[in-house]
Design a protein around this motif. Structure first.
Motif, short mmCIF file in Angstrom:
data_model
loop_
_atom_site.label_atom_id
_atom_site.label_comp_id
_atom_site.label_asym_id
_atom_site.label_seq_id
_atom_site.Cartn_x
_atom_site.Cartn_y
_atom_site.Cartn_z
N MET A 1 0.84 -1.20 0.00
CA MET A 1 0.00 0.00 0.00
C MET A 1 0.87 1.25 0.00
SD MET A 1 -2.87 1.22 2.77
CE MET A 1 -4.01 -0.08 2.27
N THR A 2 0.48 2.25 -0.76
CA THR A 2 1.21 3.51 -0.81
C THR A 2 1.11 4.24 0.52
OG1 THR A 2 0.76 3.73 -3.17
CG2 THR A 2 1.39 5.73 -1.99
N VAL A 3 2.23 4.74 0.99
CA VAL A 3 2.28 5.51 2.23
C VAL A 3 2.49 6.97 1.89
CG1 VAL A 3 3.52 5.90 4.39
CG2 VAL A 3 3.15 3.57 3.57
N VAL A 4 1.63 7.85 2.42
CA VAL A 4 1.71 9.28 2.11
C VAL A 4 2.28 10.10 3.26
CG1 VAL A 4 -0.24 9.07 0.52
CG2 VAL A 4 -0.66 9.76 2.89
N TRP A 5 2.65 9.45 4.35
CA TRP A 5 3.20 10.13 5.53
C TRP A 5 4.66 10.48 5.26
CZ3 TRP A 5 1.92 12.75 9.58
CH2 TRP A 5 2.76 12.85 10.68
N ARG A 6 5.02 11.73 5.47
CA ARG A 6 6.35 12.21 5.09
C ARG A 6 7.39 12.15 6.22
NH1 ARG A 6 5.17 17.63 1.40
NH2 ARG A 6 5.35 16.58 -0.63
N GLU A 7 6.96 12.14 7.44
CA GLU A 7 7.91 12.16 8.56
C GLU A 7 8.66 10.84 8.64
OE1 GLU A 7 8.37 14.70 11.47
OE2 GLU A 7 8.12 15.61 9.50
N PRO A 8 9.93 10.88 9.08
CA PRO A 8 10.69 9.63 9.21
C PRO A 8 10.13 8.69 10.27
CG PRO A 8 11.94 11.50 10.08
CD PRO A 8 10.76 12.07 9.36
N LYS A 9 9.58 9.25 11.34
CA LYS A 9 8.97 8.42 12.38
C LYS A 9 7.45 8.42 12.18
CE LYS A 9 12.51 8.97 15.94
NZ LYS A 9 12.76 9.38 17.34
N PRO A 10 6.83 7.27 12.29
CA PRO A 10 5.37 7.20 12.05
C PRO A 10 4.57 7.93 13.11
CG PRO A 10 6.19 5.10 12.87
CD PRO A 10 7.39 5.94 12.61
N LEU A 11 3.34 8.23 12.76
CA LEU A 11 2.37 8.70 13.73
C LEU A 11 2.17 7.67 14.84
CD1 LEU A 11 -0.34 9.88 11.21
CD2 LEU A 11 0.50 11.37 13.04
N ILE A 12 1.63 8.13 15.94
CA ILE A 12 1.21 7.20 16.99
C ILE A 12 -0.30 7.36 17.18
CG2 ILE A 12 1.35 6.57 19.43
CD1 ILE A 12 4.22 7.48 19.44
N LEU A 13 -1.02 6.27 17.15
CA LEU A 13 -2.45 6.26 17.43
C LEU A 13 -2.64 5.77 18.86
CD1 LEU A 13 -5.45 6.46 16.58
CD2 LEU A 13 -5.26 4.09 15.76
N ASN A 26 -5.82 2.56 5.61
CA ASN A 26 -6.41 2.70 4.28
C ASN A 26 -6.12 4.07 3.68
OD1 ASN A 26 -7.44 0.11 4.39
ND2 ASN A 26 -9.46 0.77 5.11
N ALA A 27 -5.88 5.07 4.54
CA ALA A 27 -5.55 6.41 4.06
C ALA A 27 -4.06 6.57 3.77
CB ALA A 27 -5.99 7.46 5.08
N GLY A 28 -3.30 5.50 3.94
CA GLY A 28 -1.88 5.53 3.60
C GLY A 28 -0.99 6.18 4.64
N LEU A 29 -1.45 6.23 5.89
CA LEU A 29 -0.66 6.84 6.95
C LEU A 29 0.19 5.78 7.65
CD1 LEU A 29 -3.18 9.32 8.58
CD2 LEU A 29 -1.58 9.71 6.71
N SER A 30 1.42 6.11 7.88
CA SER A 30 2.32 5.24 8.63
C SER A 30 2.12 5.53 10.12
CB SER A 30 3.77 5.51 8.23
OG SER A 30 4.67 4.77 9.02
N PHE A 31 1.81 4.50 10.91
CA PHE A 31 1.52 4.74 12.33
C PHE A 31 1.82 3.51 13.17
CE2 PHE A 31 -2.25 2.75 10.67
CZ PHE A 31 -2.74 1.98 11.70
N GLU A 32 1.98 3.76 14.46
CA GLU A 32 2.08 2.72 15.47
C GLU A 32 0.93 2.91 16.45
OE1 GLU A 32 5.83 3.55 17.25
OE2 GLU A 32 7.01 2.88 15.52
N THR A 33 0.56 1.87 17.17
CA THR A 33 -0.48 1.99 18.18
C THR A 33 0.13 1.87 19.57
OG1 THR A 33 -0.97 -0.39 18.03
CG2 THR A 33 -2.28 1.10 16.68
N VAL A 34 -0.21 2.82 20.42
CA VAL A 34 0.22 2.81 21.82
C VAL A 34 -1.00 3.18 22.66
CG1 VAL A 34 1.77 3.78 23.56
CG2 VAL A 34 2.56 3.55 21.18
#
Length: 203
Positions: A1-13, A26-34
């Motif tokens: 899946m295409t990732v549109v998040w530009r930061e080197p470290k993913p978002l955190i949910l 599904n929106a192509g965001l790179s993230f981790e869950t905490v």
């Protein structure tokens, strides 16, 4: 899946919700869950807030803030959803009996969902938004409620209101007014608009 998040470290949910995770993925965001280590009901009581939209934003912010305190430099997303029907605030039902009581209370009535989302970085709130959806449940007989609870199983107690619209809960409704993402518990469009405005997305 295409990732549109530009930061080197993913978002955190700051959530364990699989639905919210799927929306971000599904929106192509790179993230981790905490998961946030907070007591939502205690925070709600201590806040003194009574309006469901304000409670949703407060809890979303506090979830993100708590995880942010353990995640320096990271963008943390917090989200929460409240349900109000005729001035009564609903929480997740406690077991099958609680789910049945919720469905009886909502049957034939229109209730309001408020979905709040917040982004916090290094303890500082950067963005907050709340959106609303109005849900009209059809008249449910006792037999229909029992049949739904038998079919839905544990999922009936996993969400406020005892239903998941993306699953069998769709059978309970006669009318829905509101954004699909709001109903699923994450106002995705304003969230993406903020991230895009900060230059954090490639789309």
């Amino acid at each position: 899946m295409t990732v549109v998040w530009r930061e080197p470290k993913p978002l955190i949910l700051a959530s364990q919700s699989r639905v919210r995770q799927a929306l971000l993925a599904n929106a192509g965001l790179s993230f981790e869950t905490v998961p946030a280590a907070i007591d939502e009901r205690t925070i709600q009581r201590n806040s003194g807030l009574t309006k469901s939209d304000e409670i949703a934003i407060c809890l979303a912010r506090e979830k993100a803030r708590e995880v942010s305190s353990r995640s320096p430099g990271r963008y943390v997303i917090g989200a929460d959803q409240t349900l109000e029907c005729e001035n009564r605030l609903f929480n997740k039902p406690a077991g099958r009996a609680g789910a049945a009581e919720h469905l009886r209370a909502l049957s034939g009535r229109t209730h309001t969902l408020h979905a709040g989302v917040a982004i916090v970085r290094d303890g500082k709130p950067l963005f907050e938004d709340v959106s609303v959806a109005r849900m009209t449940m059809r008249e449910l007989s006792g037999e229909t409620i029992e049949a739904y609870l038998n079919a839905a199983g544990d999922a009936a107690t996993a969400s406020v209101g005892a239903y998941q619209l993306e699953k069998l809960g769709v059978h309970l409704f006669s009318r829905i007014d509101g954004d699909h993402f709001t109903i699923l518990g994450l106002p995705l469009l304003p969230l993406l608009a903020f991230l895009r405005g900060q230059g954090l997305l490639s789309l």
